[in-house]
Motif scaffolding. Structure first.
Motif, PDB file in Angstrom:
ATOM      1  N   CYS A  99       0.814  -1.232   0.000  1.00 32.47           N
ATOM      2  CA  CYS A  99       0.000   0.000   0.000  1.00 32.47           C
ATOM      3  C   CYS A  99       0.839   1.269   0.000  1.00 32.47           C
ATOM      4  N   LEU A 100       1.877   1.272   0.812  1.00 32.42           N
ATOM      5  CA  LEU A 100       2.616   2.516   1.037  1.00 32.42           C
ATOM      6  C   LEU A 100       3.328   3.033  -0.207  1.00 32.42           C
ATOM      7  N   PHE A 101       3.787   2.121  -1.060  1.00 33.15           N
ATOM      8  CA  PHE A 101       4.656   2.521  -2.174  1.00 33.15           C
ATOM      9  C   PHE A 101       3.987   2.410  -3.536  1.00 33.15           C
ATOM     10  N   THR A 102       2.653   2.329  -3.552  1.00 40.08           N
ATOM     11  CA  THR A 102       1.975   2.192  -4.842  1.00 40.08           C
ATOM     12  C   THR A 102       1.005   3.357  -5.037  1.00 40.08           C
ATOM     13  N   ASP A 103       0.624   3.555  -6.281  1.00 38.48           N
ATOM     14  CA  ASP A 103      -0.268   4.665  -6.635  1.00 38.48           C
ATOM     15  C   ASP A 103      -1.471   4.136  -7.411  1.00 38.48           C
ATOM     16  N   GLY A 104      -2.471   4.995  -7.540  1.00 37.73           N
ATOM     17  CA  GLY A 104      -3.600   4.755  -8.444  1.00 37.73           C
ATOM     18  C   GLY A 104      -4.341   3.458  -8.161  1.00 37.73           C
ATOM     19  N   ALA A 105      -4.669   2.755  -9.248  1.00 41.18           N
ATOM     20  CA  ALA A 105      -5.529   1.562  -9.130  1.00 41.18           C
ATOM     21  C   ALA A 105      -4.835   0.452  -8.336  1.00 41.18           C
ATOM     22  N   VAL A 106      -3.511   0.340  -8.491  1.00 43.84           N
ATOM     23  CA  VAL A 106      -2.780  -0.728  -7.766  1.00 43.84           C
ATOM     24  C   VAL A 106      -2.904  -0.479  -6.261  1.00 43.84           C
ATOM     25  N   HIS A 107      -2.693   0.791  -5.871  1.00 41.56           N
ATOM     26  CA  HIS A 107      -2.812   1.152  -4.458  1.00 41.56           C
ATOM     27  C   HIS A 107      -4.229   0.897  -3.948  1.00 41.56           C
ATOM     28  N   LEU A 108      -5.199   1.310  -4.741  1.00 37.38           N
ATOM     29  CA  LEU A 108      -6.602   1.192  -4.332  1.00 37.38           C
ATOM     30  C   LEU A 108      -6.963  -0.268  -4.023  1.00 37.38           C
ATOM     31  N   ARG A 109      -6.517  -1.162  -4.893  1.00 40.17           N
ATOM     32  CA  ARG A 109      -6.837  -2.588  -4.722  1.00 40.17           C
ATOM     33  C   ARG A 109      -6.215  -3.133  -3.428  1.00 40.17           C
ATOM     34  N   LEU A 110      -4.902  -2.822  -3.234  1.00 38.46           N
ATOM     35  CA  LEU A 110      -4.218  -3.334  -2.038  1.00 38.46           C
ATOM     36  C   LEU A 110      -4.810  -2.707  -0.781  1.00 38.46           C
ATOM     37  N   ARG A 111      -5.031  -1.400  -0.851  1.00 37.99           N
ATOM     38  CA  ARG A 111      -5.530  -0.686   0.335  1.00 37.99           C
ATOM     39  C   ARG A 111      -6.916  -1.188   0.724  1.00 37.99           C
ATOM     40  N   LYS A 112      -7.745  -1.471  -0.268  1.00 39.17           N
ATOM     41  CA  LYS A 112      -9.104  -1.932   0.065  1.00 39.17           C
ATOM     42  C   LYS A 112      -9.040  -3.270   0.808  1.00 39.17           C
ATOM     43  N   ALA A 113      -8.153  -4.154   0.346  1.00 35.89           N
ATOM     44  CA  ALA A 113      -8.014  -5.445   1.034  1.00 35.89           C
ATOM     45  C   ALA A 113      -7.564  -5.217   2.483  1.00 35.89           C
ATOM     46  N   VAL A 114      -6.609  -4.287   2.665  1.00 37.48           N
ATOM     47  CA  VAL A 114      -6.081  -4.023   4.012  1.00 37.48           C
ATOM     48  C   VAL A 114      -7.136  -3.333   4.887  1.00 37.48           C
ATOM     49  N   THR A 115      -7.777  -2.280   4.372  1.00 39.13           N
ATOM     50  CA  THR A 115      -8.726  -1.531   5.218  1.00 39.13           C
ATOM     51  C   THR A 115      -9.947  -2.396   5.553  1.00 39.13           C
ATOM     52  N   ASP A 116     -10.438  -3.161   4.567  1.00 40.02           N
ATOM     53  CA  ASP A 116     -11.607  -4.013   4.861  1.00 40.02           C
ATOM     54  C   ASP A 116     -11.252  -5.050   5.924  1.00 40.02           C
ATOM     55  N   SER A 117     -10.032  -5.573   5.863  1.00 40.17           N
ATOM     56  CA  SER A 117      -9.642  -6.587   6.858  1.00 40.17           C
ATOM     57  C   SER A 117      -9.471  -5.951   8.241  1.00 40.17           C
ATOM     58  N   LEU A 118      -8.825  -4.774   8.273  1.00 37.99           N
ATOM     59  CA  LEU A 118      -8.643  -4.114   9.572  1.00 37.99           C
ATOM     60  C   LEU A 118      -9.990  -3.695  10.171  1.00 37.99           C
ATOM     61  N   ALA A 119     -10.944  -3.363   9.275  1.00 40.93           N
ATOM     62  CA  ALA A 119     -12.253  -2.900   9.762  1.00 40.93           C
ATOM     63  C   ALA A 119     -12.993  -3.998  10.528  1.00 40.93           C
ATOM     64  N   ARG A 120     -12.575  -5.247  10.340  1.00 35.85           N
ATOM     65  CA  ARG A 120     -13.251  -6.336  11.059  1.00 35.85           C
ATOM     66  C   ARG A 120     -12.773  -6.465  12.513  1.00 35.85           C
ATOM     67  N   LEU A 121     -11.747  -5.658  12.865  1.00 34.69           N
ATOM     68  CA  LEU A 121     -11.265  -5.678  14.256  1.00 34.69           C
ATOM     69  C   LEU A 121     -12.075  -4.671  15.061  1.00 34.69           C
ATOM     70  N   ASN A 122     -13.010  -5.130  15.883  1.00 39.28           N
ATOM     71  CA  ASN A 122     -13.741  -4.131  16.657  1.00 39.28           C
ATOM     72  C   ASN A 122     -13.045  -3.876  17.997  1.00 39.28           C
ATOM     73  N   ILE A 123     -13.550  -2.827  18.686  1.00 42.98           N
ATOM     74  CA  ILE A 123     -12.884  -2.388  19.923  1.00 42.98           C
ATOM     75  C   ILE A 123     -12.862  -3.490  20.976  1.00 42.98           C
ATOM     76  N   THR A 124     -13.994  -4.211  21.085  1.00 41.50           N
ATOM     77  CA  THR A 124     -14.066  -5.265  22.113  1.00 41.50           C
ATOM     78  C   THR A 124     -13.007  -6.325  21.841  1.00 41.50           C
ATOM     79  N   ARG A 125     -12.881  -6.701  20.582  1.00 44.86           N
ATOM     80  CA  ARG A 125     -11.910  -7.731  20.204  1.00 44.86           C
ATOM     81  C   ARG A 125     -10.480  -7.246  20.520  1.00 44.86           C
ATOM     82  N   ILE A 126     -10.217  -5.984  20.183  1.00 47.10           N
ATOM     83  CA  ILE A 126      -8.848  -5.504  20.411  1.00 47.10           C
ATOM     84  C   ILE A 126      -8.526  -5.473  21.905  1.00 47.10           C
ATOM     85  N   ARG A 127      -9.471  -4.969  22.686  1.00 51.20           N
ATOM     86  CA  ARG A 127      -9.215  -4.911  24.140  1.00 51.20           C
ATOM     87  C   ARG A 127      -9.018  -6.336  24.680  1.00 51.20           C
ATOM     88  N   ARG A 128      -9.837  -7.249  24.204  1.00 46.83           N
ATOM     89  CA  ARG A 128      -9.747  -8.637  24.681  1.00 46.83           C
ATOM     90  C   ARG A 128      -8.389  -9.246  24.323  1.00 46.83           C
TER      91      ARG A 128
END
Ligand code: HEM
Length: 449
Positions: A99-128
């Motif tokens: 994600c950090l070193f890519t631009d445009g569509a390549v970045h978008l694809r990688l970032r979406k995979a990363v952000t969608d996966s991180l979004a599944r970590l909720n606060i309760t899970r992290i604290r636990r």
């Protein structure tokens, strides 16, 4: 030299790699400001860059994807062979397909995979997930009455937490922890990097066979359909982008809370407020987000040539005098500690929950914590990118290692089909990680989370 009267550099580049910069980076930011919103710096010997110190200009660069690329294959000096391929700055700047070193569509694809996966970590899970790791680490030093909170706690907690978030079994987690520590400490980094790659490939193969409730499995299952290589590169990037700044967010906030100067604890400063203060004033990623102009660009009087690194000083932008006090006080999010634009940190909420939980646990377990050395004797780690203490020595009244003891005790009654556990003395369990097994497998043995 008096900070106010320091002359603006005329042609000279401000060094960002020496002890003077580590001790007082604001001195350099002030000198550059006298120039304008950006100025010439030396990130490391032989590595020239333009540092953006103005808040408005920083936002302009971060948000302009037409004029500025993140892909460091645009770096002219590197392409022309002027930078040795083993230069220590390259791990932070050389291109990698993440994600950090890519631009445009390549970045978008990688970032979406990363952000969608991180979004599944909720606060309760992290604290636990954070709490037992915090308990375990505190038990490692609570009976000593002294500790280095940076190396004994703030550094290890995110490393172990990532093992948990990635779903690492014991052996893989031990290698991941030791390889990442070696890379951060610059110890035999080449070998450590090979170990890291091998153990992440093993983890990916395992999770393809046996998916779990973890970030690795979520990345694999993402509709972006990442290849094993891509998965490995995003996992390495997540660890790099997460572990080091998290350590420093915890370390810098602890310093503020323990500082006799600010009387953080006596003044009733809340942990969340200390973290906000650090994000504004001692932000863990102080200078980064390297951009490469695709053509010569005038940055308020300083021309950044095409293909040269333009680094954003999140630290200087946050303390830009042009950013008025009302905005600083009322717009909590106006700081740039999480970056901005398409590459802004996708983990700012989990990162804050991790830090708050880690600090809360520590202050509750050891309520009379105090700095063991005068604050002026604390040292900051040299380097252009981070704002990071070398160590944070503290003293406190010794407290029994209660969590390891009760976890061990609860296991004297074996589960069905399990061998009875010999009642291992707590002291042995506390010393084991350092000597025989890795921290992660020992933690899993004791806590079974
Ligand atoms: C759980 C811990 C963290 C994770 C997993 C994480 C993850 C990431 C990732 C994946 C990116 C790259 C986004 C992209 O390029 O599209 C990123 C960027 C960034 N993160 Fe985080 N981060 C964490 C903690 C932190 C902390 C504690 C800070 C500092 C306060 C921070 C500050 C930043 C900044 C400034 C950027 C932008 C860097 C750039 O543009 O070059 N992150 N983070």
């Amino acid at each position: 030299m008096d900070r106010q009267s320091a002359p603006a550099p005329t042609g000279a580049r401000c060094p960002m790699h020496d002890a003077a910069f580590a001790a007082d980076p604001d001195q350099i930011y002030d000198r550059l400001r006298a120039h304008g919103p950006a100025g010439p710096v030396e990130l490391a010997p032989g590595i020239d860059a333009t540092l953006v110190v103005g808040h408005e200009t920083a936002l302009r660069v971060l948000q302009n994807t037409t004029l500025f690329a993140r892909d460091s294959r645009h770096w002219k000096a590197l392409n022309e062979g002027h930078i040795p391929l083993d230069h220590p700055v390259l791990p932070m700047m050389a291109y990698r397909p993440n994600c950090l070193f890519t631009d445009g569509a390549v970045h978008l694809r990688l970032r979406k995979a990363v952000t969608d996966s991180l979004a599944r970590l909720n606060i309760t899970r992290i604290r636990r997930d954070v709490e037992p790791i915090a308990d375990y680490l505190i038990d490692q030093f609570s009976e000593r009455g002294r500790a280095d909170l940076l190396n004994d706690y703030a550094k290890l907690l995110p490393l172990l937490l990532f093992n948990k978030l990635f779903g690492c079994p014991a052996g893989i987690g031990d290698t991941l922890t030791s390889a990442m520590s070696a890379i951060f400490d610059g110890k035999d980094a080449l070998r450590a990097n090979e170990e890291l790659t091998a153990c992440l490939m093993e983890l990916i193969a395992l999770k393809r066979r046996q998916p779990g409730d973890d970030v690795t499995s979520w990345l694999i299952q993402h509709p972006a359909g990442l290849t094993d290589e891509e998965l490995k590169d995003q996992l390495v990037m997540l660890m790099g982008a997460g572990v080091e700044p998290e350590r420093n967010l915890i370390g810098n906030a602890l310093l503020l809370l323990l500082s006799p100067d600010t009387s953080g604890r006596d003044s009733g400063l809340l942990i969340g407020e200390a973290i906000d203060h650090v994000l504004w004033n001692q932000t863990p990623i102080a200078n980064y987000a390297t951009h490469y102009p695709v053509q010569d660009v005038d940055l308020g009087g300083v021309v950044a040539e095409a293909g040269t690194p333009v680094v954003i000083s999140f630290a200087a932008a946050n303390t830009d005098p042009a950013l008025d006090e009302a905005r600083r006080r009322h717009s909590k999010g106006a700081h740039l500690a999480w970056g901005a634009g398409p590459h802004a940190c996708p983990a700012k909420d989990p990162a804050q929950v991790i830090a708050v939980t880690a600090i809360e646990k520590l202050l509750n377990a050891l309520p009379d914590l105090m700095l063991a050395v005068p604050e002026k004797d604390l040292q900051w780690r040299p380097g252009p990118f981070h704002r990071a203490l070398v160590a944070l020595p503290v003293a406190f009244s010794p407290a029994p290692a209660t969590h390891i003891a009760s976890a061990l005790q609860s296991r004297t009654v074996p589960a069905a089909g399990e061998q009875p556990l010999p009642t291992a003395p707590v002291a042995a369990a506390r010393q084991e990680p350092a000597r025989k097994k890795g921290f992660w497998s020992t933690f899993l043995d004791i806590f079974r989370v």
